[in-house]
Scaffold this motif. Structure first.
Motif, PDB file in Angstrom:
ATOM      1  N   LEU A  50       4.263 -18.042  -9.316  1.00  0.00           N
ATOM      2  CA  LEU A  50       3.024 -18.804  -9.158  1.00  0.00           C
ATOM      3  C   LEU A  50       3.095 -19.694  -7.918  1.00  0.00           C
ATOM      4  O   LEU A  50       2.857 -20.890  -7.953  1.00  0.00           O
ATOM      5  N   GLU A  51       3.474 -19.061  -6.791  1.00  0.00           N
ATOM      6  CA  GLU A  51       3.586 -19.753  -5.500  1.00  0.00           C
ATOM      7  C   GLU A  51       4.531 -20.955  -5.584  1.00  0.00           C
ATOM      8  O   GLU A  51       4.251 -22.045  -5.079  1.00  0.00           O
ATOM      9  N   SER A  52       5.659 -20.727  -6.241  1.00  0.00           N
ATOM     10  CA  SER A  52       6.730 -21.721  -6.392  1.00  0.00           C
ATOM     11  C   SER A  52       6.365 -22.885  -7.310  1.00  0.00           C
ATOM     12  O   SER A  52       7.144 -23.834  -7.448  1.00  0.00           O
ATOM     13  N   ALA A  53       5.187 -22.840  -7.943  1.00  0.00           N
ATOM     14  CA  ALA A  53       4.846 -23.889  -8.905  1.00  0.00           C
ATOM     15  C   ALA A  53       5.775 -23.832 -10.111  1.00  0.00           C
ATOM     16  O   ALA A  53       6.074 -24.857 -10.729  1.00  0.00           O
ATOM     17  N   LEU A  54       6.247 -22.646 -10.460  1.00  0.00           N
ATOM     18  CA  LEU A  54       7.225 -22.472 -11.535  1.00  0.00           C
ATOM     19  C   LEU A  54       8.571 -22.115 -10.925  1.00  0.00           C
ATOM     20  O   LEU A  54       8.664 -21.214 -10.088  1.00  0.00           O
ATOM     21  N   HIS A  55       9.597 -22.830 -11.346  1.00  0.00           N
ATOM     22  CA  HIS A  55      10.965 -22.572 -10.890  1.00  0.00           C
ATOM     23  C   HIS A  55      11.866 -22.434 -12.107  1.00  0.00           C
ATOM     24  O   HIS A  55      12.022 -23.392 -12.866  1.00  0.00           O
ATOM     25  N   ALA A 144       0.000 -27.036  -5.996  1.00  0.00           N
ATOM     26  CA  ALA A 144       1.058 -26.324  -5.272  1.00  0.00           C
ATOM     27  C   ALA A 144       0.446 -25.406  -4.221  1.00  0.00           C
ATOM     28  O   ALA A 144       0.917 -25.337  -3.073  1.00  0.00           O
ATOM     29  N   HIS A 145      -0.619 -24.712  -4.594  1.00  0.00           N
ATOM     30  CA  HIS A 145      -1.311 -23.807  -3.663  1.00  0.00           C
ATOM     31  C   HIS A 145      -1.909 -24.589  -2.501  1.00  0.00           C
ATOM     32  O   HIS A 145      -1.742 -24.218  -1.332  1.00  0.00           O
ATOM     33  N   GLN A 146      -2.610 -25.688  -2.811  1.00  0.00           N
ATOM     34  CA  GLN A 146      -3.256 -26.483  -1.760  1.00  0.00           C
ATOM     35  C   GLN A 146      -2.221 -27.081  -0.802  1.00  0.00           C
ATOM     36  O   GLN A 146      -2.408 -27.064   0.419  1.00  0.00           O
ATOM     37  N   TRP A 147      -1.139 -27.627  -1.359  1.00  0.00           N
ATOM     38  CA  TRP A 147      -0.121 -28.261  -0.518  1.00  0.00           C
ATOM     39  C   TRP A 147       0.513 -27.248   0.422  1.00  0.00           C
ATOM     40  O   TRP A 147       0.692 -27.521   1.620  1.00  0.00           O
ATOM     41  N   GLN A 148       0.838 -26.062  -0.101  1.00  0.00           N
ATOM     42  CA  GLN A 148       1.500 -25.047   0.713  1.00  0.00           C
ATOM     43  C   GLN A 148       0.544 -24.427   1.736  1.00  0.00           C
ATOM     44  O   GLN A 148       0.976 -23.966   2.800  1.00  0.00           O
ATOM     45  N   GLY A 152       2.974 -25.149   4.410  1.00  0.00           N
ATOM     46  CA  GLY A 152       3.930 -24.062   4.339  1.00  0.00           C
ATOM     47  C   GLY A 152       4.671 -24.046   3.022  1.00  0.00           C
ATOM     48  O   GLY A 152       4.483 -24.916   2.166  1.00  0.00           O
ATOM     49  N   GLN A 153       5.532 -23.077   2.849  1.00  0.00           N
ATOM     50  CA  GLN A 153       6.202 -22.864   1.579  1.00  0.00           C
ATOM     51  C   GLN A 153       7.060 -24.058   1.174  1.00  0.00           C
ATOM     52  O   GLN A 153       7.698 -24.707   2.021  1.00  0.00           O
ATOM     53  N   LEU A 154       7.068 -24.363  -0.110  1.00  0.00           N
ATOM     54  CA  LEU A 154       7.917 -25.435  -0.632  1.00  0.00           C
ATOM     55  C   LEU A 154       9.385 -25.113  -0.352  1.00  0.00           C
ATOM     56  O   LEU A 154       9.854 -24.019  -0.673  1.00  0.00           O
ATOM     57  N   PRO A 155      10.123 -26.030   0.231  1.00  0.00           N
ATOM     58  CA  PRO A 155      11.548 -25.781   0.479  1.00  0.00           C
ATOM     59  C   PRO A 155      12.327 -25.679  -0.835  1.00  0.00           C
ATOM     60  O   PRO A 155      11.948 -26.290  -1.844  1.00  0.00           O
ATOM     61  N   ARG A 159      10.487 -30.738  -4.916  1.00  0.00           N
ATOM     62  CA  ARG A 159       9.311 -30.755  -5.780  1.00  0.00           C
ATOM     63  C   ARG A 159       8.326 -31.785  -5.240  1.00  0.00           C
ATOM     64  O   ARG A 159       8.660 -32.610  -4.381  1.00  0.00           O
ATOM     65  N   LEU A 160       7.103 -31.756  -5.737  1.00  0.00           N
ATOM     66  CA  LEU A 160       6.052 -32.669  -5.295  1.00  0.00           C
ATOM     67  C   LEU A 160       5.896 -33.787  -6.329  1.00  0.00           C
ATOM     68  O   LEU A 160       5.290 -33.595  -7.375  1.00  0.00           O
TER      69      LEU A 160
END
Length: 211
Positions: A50-55, A144-148, A152-155, A159-160
């Motif tokens: 989910l675009e790095s929203a889930l880890h 997560a989608h809006q921020w990226q 760019g991609q979350l490192p 986390r935010l």
């Protein structure tokens, strides 16, 4: 196709290597769900979705990723909660660092700002099913989608975290989010949770996240 298979279908490749293994007290925390969590890790040994929203953490740490055993070390961040995180096996997190954990043979969300548990599912399959049904709320996917989209991609390992905690009225907006190391984010919120616990309404609380 199961809900877990659907989740993995759109997830990253495995974050860890080797045969997944969980030992000692963590295996005891997993209880009746130990085989299920290991079964998921055998299919995908840690992943982002989910675009790095889930880890979901891999079983063991690598050069770039913390594994479940290290993430659950008391000295890393858990002990900061003064018992609020005891008895849990933390295996995944949302984009804000909210945790998914196993305790007492059930799966819960763990609110890092309050140190509180909320029941989510009885099995890993139910957890995946619930995530897919309500992923925007449970993972913070929209932000997560809006921020990226802007940054760019979350490192890895970040986390935010809200500058003004959600529990203190902070808004679910990009302006209120700060990119921070996941461990540091948990330590900061642990201090907040301990302050909040048993405080009367109107009491002052100290909390600071750098700009």
């Amino acid at each position: 196709m199961s809900s877990l298979e659907k989740l993995l279908l759109n997830a990253s490749s495995s974050l860890g290597e080797g045969e997944p293994e969980i030992q000692g007290r963590l295996l005891e925390c997993a209880g009746a769900l130990a085989d299920q969590i290991l079964g998921m890790l055998r299919q995908r040994n840690g992943f982002y979705a989910l675009e790095s929203a889930l880890h979901v953490f891999p079983a063991r740490s690598s050069q770039h990723e913390l594994g479940i055993s290290d993430w659950n070390e008391n000295a890393l961040w858990r002990s900061r909660y003064n018992g609020l995180a005891d008895g849990c096996l933390f295996f995944a997190e949302d984009v804000f660092g909210g945790q998914f954990c196993i305790k007492g043979n059930r799966i819960y969300t763990f609110d890092p700002e309050l140190g509180s548990l909320e029941y989510l599912a009885d099995t890993i399959e139910q957890w995946a099913q619930t995530l897919l049904r309500d992923y925007e709320f449970l993972t913070g996917y929209p932000l997560a989608h809006q921020w990226q989209k802007q940054n760019g991609q979350l490192p890895v390992g970040k986390r935010l975290v809200p500058k003004t905690p959600f529990v203190l009225g902070g808004e679910f907006t990009l302006d209120n989010l700060h990119l921070i190391d996941a461990v540091e984010g948990m330590r900061l919120r642990a201090d907040l949770a301990v302050q909040i616990k048993d405080l009367p309404d109107g009491a002052q609380i100290r909390f600071s996240v750098g700009d």
